[in-house]
Design a protein around this motif. Structure first.
Motif, PDB file in Angstrom:
ATOM      1  N   ILE A 113      22.546   1.051   2.203  1.00  0.00           N
ATOM      2  CA  ILE A 113      22.018   0.884   0.851  1.00  0.00           C
ATOM      3  C   ILE A 113      21.056   2.018   0.492  1.00  0.00           C
ATOM      4  N   GLY A 114      21.208   2.524  -0.723  1.00  0.00           N
ATOM      5  CA  GLY A 114      20.314   3.556  -1.232  1.00  0.00           C
ATOM      6  C   GLY A 114      19.543   3.059  -2.444  1.00  0.00           C
ATOM      7  N   TYR A 115      18.219   3.176  -2.380  1.00  0.00           N
ATOM      8  CA  TYR A 115      17.341   2.743  -3.474  1.00  0.00           C
ATOM      9  C   TYR A 115      16.685   3.972  -4.097  1.00  0.00           C
TER      10      TYR A 115
ATOM     11  N   PHE B  28      18.991  -2.612  -8.593  1.00  0.00           N
ATOM     12  CA  PHE B  28      18.845  -1.168  -8.761  1.00  0.00           C
ATOM     13  C   PHE B  28      19.061  -0.480  -7.414  1.00  0.00           C
ATOM     14  N   HIS B  29      20.325  -0.474  -6.973  1.00  0.00           N
ATOM     15  CA  HIS B  29      20.677   0.253  -5.763  1.00  0.00           C
ATOM     16  C   HIS B  29      22.161   0.600  -5.781  1.00  0.00           C
ATOM     17  N   GLU B  30      22.532   1.521  -4.899  1.00  0.00           N
ATOM     18  CA  GLU B  30      23.934   1.847  -4.644  1.00  0.00           C
ATOM     19  C   GLU B  30      24.177   1.624  -3.154  1.00  0.00           C
ATOM     20  N   ALA B  31      25.438   1.555  -2.735  1.00  0.00           N
ATOM     21  CA  ALA B  31      25.673   1.188  -1.342  1.00  0.00           C
ATOM     22  C   ALA B  31      27.092   1.522  -0.904  1.00  0.00           C
TER      23      ALA B  31
ATOM     24  N   TYR C  51      13.549   8.540  -2.750  1.00  0.00           N
ATOM     25  CA  TYR C  51      14.752   7.761  -2.446  1.00  0.00           C
ATOM     26  C   TYR C  51      14.594   7.067  -1.091  1.00  0.00           C
ATOM     27  N   ARG C  52      15.039   5.823  -1.025  1.00  0.00           N
ATOM     28  CA  ARG C  52      14.911   5.037   0.215  1.00  0.00           C
ATOM     29  C   ARG C  52      16.290   4.586   0.696  1.00  0.00           C
ATOM     30  N   VAL C  53      16.505   4.700   2.003  1.00  0.00           N
ATOM     31  CA  VAL C  53      17.734   4.205   2.620  1.00  0.00           C
ATOM     32  C   VAL C  53      17.418   3.065   3.570  1.00  0.00           C
ATOM     33  N   CYS C  54      18.282   2.074   3.545  1.00  0.00           N
ATOM     34  CA  CYS C  54      18.188   0.940   4.458  1.00  0.00           C
ATOM     35  C   CYS C  54      19.599   0.628   4.956  1.00  0.00           C
ATOM     36  N   VAL C  55      19.772   0.528   6.263  1.00  0.00           N
ATOM     37  CA  VAL C  55      21.069   0.186   6.845  1.00  0.00           C
ATOM     38  C   VAL C  55      20.968  -1.229   7.412  1.00  0.00           C
ATOM     39  N   GLY C  56      21.686  -2.144   6.800  1.00  0.00           N
ATOM     40  CA  GLY C  56      21.645  -3.535   7.232  1.00  0.00           C
ATOM     41  C   GLY C  56      22.919  -3.905   7.977  1.00  0.00           C
ATOM     42  N   PHE C  57      22.751  -4.432   9.202  1.00  0.00           N
ATOM     43  CA  PHE C  57      23.893  -4.910   9.990  1.00  0.00           C
ATOM     44  C   PHE C  57      23.771  -6.423  10.110  1.00  0.00           C
TER      45      PHE C  57
END
Length: 332
Positions: A190-192, A107-110, A273-279
């Motif tokens: 990523i957006g949750y 359940f996310h978009e990215a 809404y939650r954002v996470c930036v993964g590198f």
């Protein structure tokens, strides 16, 4: 070792390592020795830790997340202008529910981005990922911001790995030759969505593909969970200005299983809404990952170290992508 009272993950101030990062004699510095000891312990015990003292400003990290929020707030039709497809090298925007983990929808978009490379550079294996990254026109200056962010994350990852290399018992530069002389990288923005019920799986339990991950998550929502050695899920409470760092499958292979790539998942129980930036910092796309001699010699009796595994990173990555996006052609 210091831990956050809620998450119980190690908190490591790496500033002494950064001060000496270009000194070939850094391992003689007492501050570096202490950072290396903490990195080694964290990689053995849980595979996850907070990184502070990393030199990237909190305001810049926050701006990256704020502009990412602005993108995800756009109308769906606008986001689809940079739609991910196999023809685009699996780069671009993926809609809600497209990503699969363990065969189940997340359940996310990215927005998915990868290091760009010349056509034909990696032969048939690399062909699946050829193409430029797709960036939206809105918000303006987003691409420029993220290009700068990527460069900072590359430098930071390289320096953390110098500390991990010392923890291996090698020189600081073990990861900068034929193995990681031309490091590949991945970035997932990523957006949750917020939810009104509990335990909606934003991203199912998984390990990361490569060497090292830097997670820049919203400061005011706790959603990331890590499975510890006891089998319990630990909630990773955000610490403003820090990165959550974890090791991936390739480092587990290189360490002959002594360092663990740990299962983790995301459950956003917040209505916001939650954002996470993964590198994700990787080895060379065409590099062969196999246990380093130092680990085979040092830990011959360690049950976890008997991996005897060899894998070409690019093949591992493409296989993971094609599994993750198995429904891309059908539903895109």
């Amino acid at each position: 070792m210091a831990t956050d009272s809620n998450s119980r993950l190690p908190i490591i101030d790496i500033s002494p390592l950064l001060v000496k990062c270009d000194d070939p004699n850094m391992k003689e510095d007492t501050g570096v020795v202490e950072v290396v000891r903490k990195l080694d312990r964290a990689c053995r015990d849980v595979g996850f830790f907070y990184v502070t003292g990393h030199g990237i400003s909190e305001s810049f990290m926050k701006k990256v997340k704020e502009m990412s929020h602005q993108f995800f707030e756009l109308p769906y039709a606008e986001k689809l202008k940079i739609k991910i497809t196999p023809a685009a090298g699996y780069r671009g925007y993926q809609r809600m529910g497209l990503n699969l983990t363990g065969g189940k929808q997340d359940f996310h978009e990215a927005i998915d981005c990868y290091k760009e490379f010349e056509q034909g550079k990696y032969g048939e294996t690399g062909k699946a990922m050829e193409g430029p990254n797709q960036w939206p026109e809105n918000p303006q200056e987003y691409k420029e911001l993220m290009d700068k962010y990527i460069k900072l994350c590359i430098d930071l990852s390289r320096n953390i790995l110098r500390g991990i290399s010392l923890a291996f018992g090698g020189s600081p530069y073990e990861f900068e030759g034929k193995l990681v002389g031309d490091p590949f990288w991945i970035m997932r923005i990523i957006g949750y969505p917020g939810v009104n019920q509990e335990n909606v799986i934003g991203c199912g339990a998984h390990t990361d593909y490569g060497l090292l991950s830097l997670i820049n998550q919203d400061d005011d929502k706790t959603a990331l969970q890590v499975k510890n050695l006891a089998g319990d899920w630990i909630s990773v409470t955000p610490i403003p200005g820090s990165f959550v760092c974890n090791i991936g499958d390739m480092l587990k292979v290189l360490s002959n299983g002594v360092y663990e790539s740990t299962l983790h998942r995301v459950i956003n129980n917040s209505p916001r809404y939650r954002v996470c930036v993964g590198f994700f910092y990787e080895i060379n796309f065409d590099a062969m990952a196999e246990p380093l001699d130092i680990f085979k010699e040092k830990y011959p009796g360690d049950e976890r170290s008997q991996l005897s595994k060899r894998v070409v990173y690019g093949e591992h990555l493409v296989n993971k992508l094609q599994t993750t996006f198995a429904n891309l052609m059908e539903h895109n």
